[in-house]
Design a protein around this motif. Structure first.
Motif, short mmCIF file in Angstrom:
data_model
loop_
_atom_site.label_atom_id
_atom_site.label_comp_id
_atom_site.label_asym_id
_atom_site.label_seq_id
_atom_site.Cartn_x
_atom_site.Cartn_y
_atom_site.Cartn_z
N LEU A 77 0.33 2.77 -0.28
CA LEU A 77 -0.26 2.18 1.65
C LEU A 77 -0.60 0.79 1.00
CD1 LEU A 77 -0.62 2.81 3.79
CD2 LEU A 77 -2.50 3.66 3.38
N ILE A 78 -1.50 0.22 -0.01
CA ILE A 78 -2.13 -1.08 -0.79
C ILE A 78 -0.60 -1.99 -0.82
CG2 ILE A 78 -3.28 -3.06 -1.72
CD1 ILE A 78 -5.11 0.19 -2.70
N ILE A 79 0.28 -1.71 -1.57
CA ILE A 79 0.94 -2.76 -1.42
C ILE A 79 1.78 -2.66 0.55
CG2 ILE A 79 3.46 -3.10 -2.16
CD1 ILE A 79 2.35 -1.31 -4.57
N LYS A 80 2.46 -1.84 0.79
CA LYS A 80 2.79 -2.18 2.29
C LYS A 80 1.79 -2.94 2.56
CE LYS A 80 5.44 1.50 2.06
NZ LYS A 80 6.50 2.87 3.09
N LEU A 81 0.33 -2.62 2.49
CA LEU A 81 -0.59 -3.25 4.53
C LEU A 81 -0.15 -4.61 3.94
CD1 LEU A 81 -3.64 -0.37 4.81
CD2 LEU A 81 -1.60 -1.49 6.13
N HIS A 82 -0.61 -4.62 1.60
CA HIS A 82 -0.82 -6.16 1.68
C HIS A 82 0.59 -7.31 1.71
CE1 HIS A 82 -0.61 -9.94 -1.76
NE2 HIS A 82 -2.35 -9.69 -1.39
N SER A 83 1.60 -6.46 1.74
CA SER A 83 2.37 -7.64 2.67
C SER A 83 2.80 -7.55 3.75
CB SER A 83 4.47 -6.70 2.12
OG SER A 83 4.42 -5.08 2.83
N LEU A 84 2.02 -6.92 4.58
CA LEU A 84 2.38 -7.21 6.17
C LEU A 84 0.80 -8.25 6.58
CD1 LEU A 84 2.27 -3.70 8.03
CD2 LEU A 84 3.91 -5.85 8.32
N LEU A 85 -0.03 -8.00 5.13
CA LEU A 85 -1.42 -8.85 5.95
C LEU A 85 -1.51 -9.65 5.04
CD1 LEU A 85 -3.28 -5.33 6.85
CD2 LEU A 85 -2.59 -6.92 8.76
N GLY A 86 -1.34 -9.67 3.67
CA GLY A 86 -2.18 -10.87 2.73
C GLY A 86 -3.27 -10.65 2.01
N ASN A 87 -3.34 -11.49 1.89
CA ASN A 87 -5.01 -10.85 1.26
C ASN A 87 -6.18 -10.74 2.26
OD1 ASN A 87 -3.71 -11.25 -1.12
ND2 ASN A 87 -5.14 -13.18 -1.37
N LYS A 88 -6.08 -9.84 2.63
CA LYS A 88 -7.01 -9.56 4.38
C LYS A 88 -7.07 -8.07 3.74
CE LYS A 88 -6.62 -13.22 6.98
NZ LYS A 88 -7.88 -14.02 6.88
N TRP A 89 -8.33 -8.47 2.74
CA TRP A 89 -9.42 -7.11 2.13
C TRP A 89 -9.62 -6.13 3.23
CZ3 TRP A 89 -5.84 -7.02 -1.75
CH2 TRP A 89 -5.18 -8.14 -2.02
N SER A 90 -10.49 -6.68 4.05
CA SER A 90 -11.07 -5.53 4.65
C SER A 90 -10.35 -5.01 6.17
CB SER A 90 -12.59 -6.71 5.53
OG SER A 90 -11.35 -7.83 6.22
N LEU A 91 -9.04 -5.77 6.14
CA LEU A 91 -8.43 -5.01 7.13
C LEU A 91 -7.78 -3.85 6.43
CD1 LEU A 91 -5.94 -7.69 9.41
CD2 LEU A 91 -8.03 -5.98 9.62
N GLN A 124 2.90 -12.00 -3.96
CA GLN A 124 2.30 -13.27 -3.18
C GLN A 124 2.76 -12.69 -2.18
OE1 GLN A 124 -0.74 -13.97 -2.48
NE2 GLN A 124 -1.45 -12.75 -4.39
N THR A 125 3.98 -12.31 -2.32
CA THR A 125 5.32 -12.81 -1.21
C THR A 125 5.60 -11.83 -1.31
OG1 THR A 125 7.69 -13.22 -3.58
CG2 THR A 125 6.02 -15.11 -2.04
N HIS A 126 6.30 -10.38 -2.31
CA HIS A 126 6.89 -9.54 -2.41
C HIS A 126 7.51 -9.12 -2.26
CE1 HIS A 126 3.21 -6.96 -1.22
NE2 HIS A 126 2.72 -8.04 -1.13
N ARG A 127 8.84 -10.69 -3.04
CA ARG A 127 10.14 -10.24 -2.84
C ARG A 127 10.34 -10.08 -4.64
NH1 ARG A 127 12.40 -12.93 1.15
NH2 ARG A 127 10.83 -13.85 3.30
#
Length: 332
Positions: A77-91, A124-127
């Motif tokens: 979930l963290i990986i997916k959310l990070h791919s969407l939101l970037g370093n928005k840790w609070s989100l 960073q890019t999830h690529r």
DNA sequence: AAAATAGACAACCGCACCTCT
DNA sequence: TAGAGGTGCGGTTGTCTATTT
């Protein structure tokens, strides 16, 4: 004149908290509740900066914190959310009950980064690491590239609207597809929020091509069609500012079917966990500005996903020097 | 056993945003 | 509308612990 310091640095402790300090902070917050961090240390008899107290409480002392290792599901979930939101840790933390932004940030840096690298994925890019570096320029349609230069997300929970901003290197199609996948897989156990994504994009039209405004014949089995290129002056290369707003909401307010465990307080999204048991829709609406041109030009971005009603373009292109279009990206 | 190194995570710092006046 | 104060966020640093040499 500069801002006054948040605390008297000369008379504050720094470094690790002692058990006694922790207990004082817990006792005080139990009695008086959170809030007014600046005055809290003095009131609680702590020789600490208010910010330090806040951090200690939020990251360590809060009773609803989940301790222990992250599960595999949380990892993904963290990986997916990070791919969407970037370093928005609070989100991201808002989607992981009992986890703090700091904890997730640390976990990302120490574990997940490595995990992704071992999978051959750029954290960073999830690529794929083997993929040619495309930086932020992604081909989205024949003779067109779209560069996302900045993005803003507005999360609008029913009780407390929150404005979020982030920069994203992803193109809207990719993000939309990702959001769609999350919704479909039900991994995004969202509360019944309305999410408004505002993507500010720069569409670089590399060839002159007139747009027409029709989306008929779109198939629901395909990836959503990519935006048609913004028309450009003949032979010229032009950059367009395009603001898109994406709404993720419920199919219709009346058709909502939710099992909801509502948080008693809107102060934190951590405890909010409502399972989506309805078919959400995703909707883009946008405004395209064509600052460097004089002629009115249409931008038509009609994307559709899922098994929803097929139909004609929902654009409401208006004439005039500045165009406004509604781009509907529907998942039913 | 001691020193060196790496890993994990708590805490700090500076900045940005929001609200209030 | 601008400025000040409070709060929250993200990046970075410091410190403790585990592991290796």
């Amino acid at each position: 004149m500069g801002r006054s310091p948040c605390c008297e640095k000369a008379h504050t402790n720094k470094g690790a908290w002692t058990k006694e300090e922790d207990q004082r902070l817990i006792d005080y917050i139990r009695t008086h509740g959170e809030g007014c961090w600046r005055s809290l240390p003095k009131s609680a008899g702590l020789l600490r900066c208010g910010k330090s107290c806040r951090l200690r409480w939020i990251n360590y002392l809060r009773p609803d914190l989940k301790r222990g290792n992250f599960s595999e599901e949380e990892d993904e979930l963290i990986i997916k959310l990070h791919s969407l939101l970037g370093n928005k840790w609070s989100l991201i933390a808002g989607r992981l009950p009992g986890r703090t932004d700091n904890e997730i940030k640390n976990y990302w840096n120490t574990h997940i980064k490595r995990k992704l690298m071992s999978r051959g994925i750029d954290p960073q890019t999830h690529r794929s690491l083997n993929e040619k570096p495309t930086s932020a320029v992604v081909p989205v349609a024949p003779a067109t590239t779209t560069t996302i230069t900045a993005a803003a997300v507005t999360v609008t929970p029913p009780a407390k609207p929150t404005q979020l901003d982030f920069k994203s290197a992803h193109d809207p199609a990719q993000s939309m597809a990702e959001i769609s996948r999350l919704l479909q897989s039900n991994t995004m156990k969202a509360n019944n929020s309305i999410l408004d994504f505002k993507f500010q994009t720069v569409v670089k039209a590399e060839s002159a091509e007139e747009n027409n405004c029709s989306s008929s014949g779109m198939t629901t089995d395909e990836e959503p069609p990519l935006p048609r290129p913004v028309s450009a002056a003949a032979g010229g290369e032009r950059r367009e500012e395009l603001n898109l707003e994406l709404t993720i909401g419920l199919a219709t307010p009346s058709s909502r079917s939710l099992t909801t465990t509502r948080p008693s307080s809107a102060s934190s999204g951590n405890s909010a966990e409502s399972k989506l048991q309805f078919h959400p829709y995703l909707q883009f609406s946008g405004t395209a500005a064509t600052p460097t041109t004089t002629a009115a030009e249409a931008v038509c971005l009609c994307w559709q996903l899922g098994g929803g009603a097929r139909g004609n373009c929902h654009c409401q292109c208006s004439s005039g020097g500045r165009q406004q279009q509604q781009i509907r990206y529907q998942y039913c």
